[in-house]
Each structure stands twice: as C-alpha cells, then as structure tokens.
Enzyme design. Structure first.
Site, PDB file in Angstrom:
ATOM      1  N   ASN A 194     -11.019  31.692 -64.147  1.00  0.00           N
ATOM      2  CA  ASN A 194     -10.734  30.557 -63.281  1.00  0.00           C
ATOM      3  C   ASN A 194     -12.061  30.152 -62.655  1.00  0.00           C
ATOM      4  OD1 ASN A 194      -9.867  28.762 -61.368  1.00  0.00           O
ATOM      5  ND2 ASN A 194      -8.387  30.127 -60.402  1.00  0.00           N
ATOM      6  N   HIS A 224      -0.162  23.069 -59.868  1.00  0.00           N
ATOM      7  CA  HIS A 224       0.537  24.377 -59.870  1.00  0.00           C
ATOM      8  C   HIS A 224       1.529  24.461 -61.021  1.00  0.00           C
ATOM      9  CE1 HIS A 224      -0.010  24.234 -55.225  1.00  0.00           C
ATOM     10  NE2 HIS A 224      -0.966  25.013 -55.731  1.00  0.00           N
ATOM     11  N   ARG A 242      -4.460  20.569 -45.681  1.00  0.00           N
ATOM     12  CA  ARG A 242      -4.285  19.233 -46.277  1.00  0.00           C
ATOM     13  C   ARG A 242      -3.086  18.542 -45.623  1.00  0.00           C
ATOM     14  NH1 ARG A 242      -4.044  21.247 -52.438  1.00  0.00           N
ATOM     15  NH2 ARG A 242      -5.065  23.169 -51.821  1.00  0.00           N
ATOM     16  N   GLU A 256       0.290  33.298 -62.327  1.00  0.00           N
ATOM     17  CA  GLU A 256      -0.314  32.247 -63.153  1.00  0.00           C
ATOM     18  C   GLU A 256      -1.238  32.837 -64.219  1.00  0.00           C
ATOM     19  OE1 GLU A 256      -1.183  28.649 -60.302  1.00  0.00           O
ATOM     20  OE2 GLU A 256      -0.936  30.466 -59.151  1.00  0.00           O
ATOM     21  N   ARG A 293      -8.319  28.640 -66.781  1.00  0.00           N
ATOM     22  CA  ARG A 293      -7.434  27.839 -65.949  1.00  0.00           C
ATOM     23  C   ARG A 293      -8.110  26.485 -65.703  1.00  0.00           C
ATOM     24  NH1 ARG A 293      -6.026  27.770 -59.615  1.00  0.00           N
ATOM     25  NH2 ARG A 293      -4.182  26.476 -59.841  1.00  0.00           N
TER      26      ARG A 293
END
Ligand code: AMP
Length: 401
Positions: free
Chosen positions: A7, A179, A238, A384, A90
């Site tokens: 990643n 996601h 956020r 993941e 990823r």
C-alpha cells in the site's frame, strides 16, 4: 504462493506478506518517511515489532530494504526473495478506466497515470511503489487491486452528480466510491451468513475515513463517498457532504485559496472540527466522559448521519436484510452501533445490547441482533489486505492457464 501486498502512499509504503496456502499472514510493516529520513517498522507475526531508522530516498530503496528484511536470518521470515510469487498493490482511485483487479502492464500503468488528475497524491505514491517493485523485482508479476472497483456496478442515477452533464463528462466527475475492497469483503461474508439470493445489505465502514454502501445481491447499488473520499458522512477530520455553497462562502469571507480550502475540509473538520478535541474516537469518548458538550455533539452527528444513510439505502433497495459494522469505530465502538440501531424497530432493526457489548465472545461473524429482529446486525472485522492478496493470486493464476 507467497504474495506481498503493498500500500504505497506519497511518503510511505505499508506491506504485508501472505502465504496463500492457508492464507497465513507472515509479516507486516511500514517503510515510513520515504524521501525524508526513513523509519522501517517491521513485524514477523508472533514476534516483537521493531522500528529502525533506515534512510530510503526513493520507493525503490524502501522496497529493497523491505525485501532484505523479509529474508534476513534474524528479522525475516522467508529464505529467499524468489519465494514471492506476486505483488498486489492497493490502488485508491481507478477512475472510469480501472474497474477490476488488473495486471500491471504498460496499458494499465497508462490508465493509472490518467488518475493523476483526479487523485494526484495517492496515484503518485502508487506509481512510485509500482516502479520501485519493477526495479527491484523485475520478473515478479504485479497486480492493481482498486478501491473504487466494487462500486463500478452502481446505476447511473446513483453515480451521476446533478451538475452540467458536459462538465461532468469533460472532467470525469462522478461518484466513484471508496473502501470498495472492504465493502466487498464484509458484504460477501454477510451474504454467506444470510444464505439469500437477492440480499439487501447496508455496510457501514466507520473508521478514520468512513463510508456506507448499499449492496443488493452482492452488487454495490450506491455508496456515500463520491468523486473523492471527502463525500458522505462526518469523518475523523473530513467534513463529509455539506451544502456546497458553504465552500465559496468561506473562501471569500476568509480569503482562502482553493488548495487551502481542500486541506481545511480534509484536515480541520469532521469530529475534530466539531469537537475541537480530536479526530480520534477514543479521545472523543474520553472528552465525553469529562462532560465535553462539543464532543457529545460530534458523536451525535456521527450516529445521526449513519442512521440517515441506512434509512435512505433501505428505501432505495426496497428493504433491508442486514446491517454490517466494520473498521476501527464500527468494529470497536459498541456505543456507536447501539446509538445507530436505537429507535429503528420500524425498519425491523433491533439490537441485543448484551451481545453488542460482548460481540467478541460470539461466533464469527458476530450477530448482535435481537432474536426477533427482522434485520441481522453483524460486526465483521475487515481485512482489505487479504482480499488484495486473494485477487492478486487469482489474476496471477489466470496468467498460467
Ligand atoms: P480505522 O481508520 O479503521 O483504523 O479506524 C480508526 C478509528 O477507530 C479511530 O477514530 C479510532 O479512535 C477508532 N477506534 C479504534 N479502536 C477503538 C476503540 N476500542 N473504541 C473506539 N474507537 C476505536
């Protein structure tokens, strides 16, 4: 086959090494502060985690160091680099071009480069990570596993923003969703648990970044994140979806340029902005215990917004069979789950509060719904990296057929 899951961000490269026989995680770590000073955090599963200052000027240097560490007699867990059969990357944003796990080729790299305009920081990191792997392990196949891919089944009415059509087309502006690997993984487990063909599931990935998806019959119908991961519900720092007119209003009033405004919406809002305390749910809980009213408000907004998405997705799917909670907050914060599911009997959602508190004692996947709840409520730990490793193995095995 051994698979290295990577990643790669702009200045870090997280990794996990899997033995696909038995899907066993062997080691994990993070080459952090690439191009700055460099720290290699590394852990062989079952052993102590280490953090070693290690200069890596480039992503290729970071990969080189990771591989050296993985084969090191003391710190490693495999005998030779040649044992690694493939690398799975990823990828945060595939744009309209990359919609399924894809082998790294000149064509797929060109497609990924197109995403630089939509998601510059993440894509730059991915490209550097891929190039680093190519330099260090040129014969090992690499696969792109894309976060937006699961959402590519959304109908046009869900992914089209109501802005001038030509402008949206020109700049590839649409809801992409994020996601996706997590929503796919947990919804597949829920589907299997339900044992139903046309299942209607709402998956709530609630972590530092949060998104909610409507998944019908295994396919994503809608999702809360949009063109970027800023859309949707309130997150750690956020803002999520707000009246768009607020943005130019603040920019004018405070004389803030566009890039700074983007940073403000991503870094200074959400739970942090409302509470004034922290973007981290655990710190928010501490502040609430001390009677901090704004921390209470931030937490209330979070559960209220999740609830609203569940209601709207149940309406969009004409029903609901299952609610799934996953990610840092979804898996660990029983209070969020309880508050979201409170007063939703009208929808057939009824929680067993005792099971919810002690969900770790339940068989996997943890079913925390009351015996008479029409809707199953599941807590599922997301993974993941494992999905990326599985997808990578599938693509690479396809090459050999
Ligand atoms: P993630 O982005 O999935 O790693 O999730 C990070 C979020 O999960 C942060 O807000 C953490 O505070 C939150 N989190 C992790 N563990 C817990 C916990 N035990 N209770 C409440 N929140 C938690």
């Amino acid at each position: 086959m051994y698979i290295l899951v990577v990643n790669a961000g702009s200045s870090s490269l997280k990794y996990q090494l899997f033995d696909m026989e038995g899907e066993k995680l062997l080691a994990k770590g993070n080459a952090d502060r690439i191009g700055i000073d460099g720290v290699l955090e590394h852990q062989v599963i079952g052993k102590e985690k280490t953090a070693t200052p290690t200069p890596f000027p480039t992503h290729a240097d970071a990969i080189k160091k990771v591989l050296e560490t993985l084969v090191d007699k003391e710190a490693g867990c495999i005998e030779s680099i040649d044992m690694i059969g493939a690398v799975g990357h990823r990828v945060v944003h595939g744009g309209p071009w990359l919609t399924k796990p894809t082998l790294v080729t000149e064509q797929s790299k060109a497609d990924l480069r197109k995403c630089l305009t939509i998601a510059p920081l993440h894509t730059k990191g991915h490209l550097e990570g891929i190039q680093g792997c190519e330099e260090v392990m040129p014969t090992v196949p690499q696969v792109l596993v894309i976060d937006t891919a699961f959402h590519s089944t959304m109908p046009a009415k869900a992914y089209t923003y109501p802005i001038a059509y030509e402008v949206a087309e020109k700049y590839n502006i649409r809801r992409y969703g994020f996601h996706g690997t997590s929503h796919r993984y947990v919804s597949a487990i829920a589907n299997e648990y339900l044992g139903k063909e046309d299942s209607k599931i709402v998956t709530c990935h609630i972590g530092n970044g949060s998104s909610i998806s409507a998944v019908r019959g295994g396919k994503c119908m809608d999702t809360s994140m949009g063109f970027t991961p800023l859309d949707g519900i309130i997150m750690g720092s956020r803002c999520g979806a707000i009246d768009p007119a607020i943005v130019p209003y603040i920019m004018e009033a405070e004389n803030i340029p566009a890039n700074e405004m983007g940073n403000w919406m991503n870094k200074k809002c959400g739970l942090l902005g409302v509470s004034g305390v922290s973007s981290d749910m655990r710190n928010l809980r501490k502040a609430q215990a001390e009677g901090n009213e704004r921390a209470n408000l931030a937490s209330d907004i979070l559960t209220y917004e999740i609830k609203k998405f569940i209601g709207s997705y149940a309406a969009a799917m004409n029903g609901l069979d299952c609610l799934v909670f996953t990610a840092g907050i979804g898996e660990n914060d029983a209070r969020v789950r309880s508050e979201v599911c409170a007063d939703m009997e009208f929808l057939g959602v009824k929680m067993d509060e005792d099971k919810n508190l002690n969900y770790r004692d339940l068989p996997v996947p943890a079913d925390v719904s009351a015996a008479d709840s029409k809707v199953k409520i599941l807590v599922i730990a997301t993974n993941e990296e494992l999905v990326i490793a599985r997808d990578t193995a599938e693509v690479v095995e396809g090459l050999n057929k």
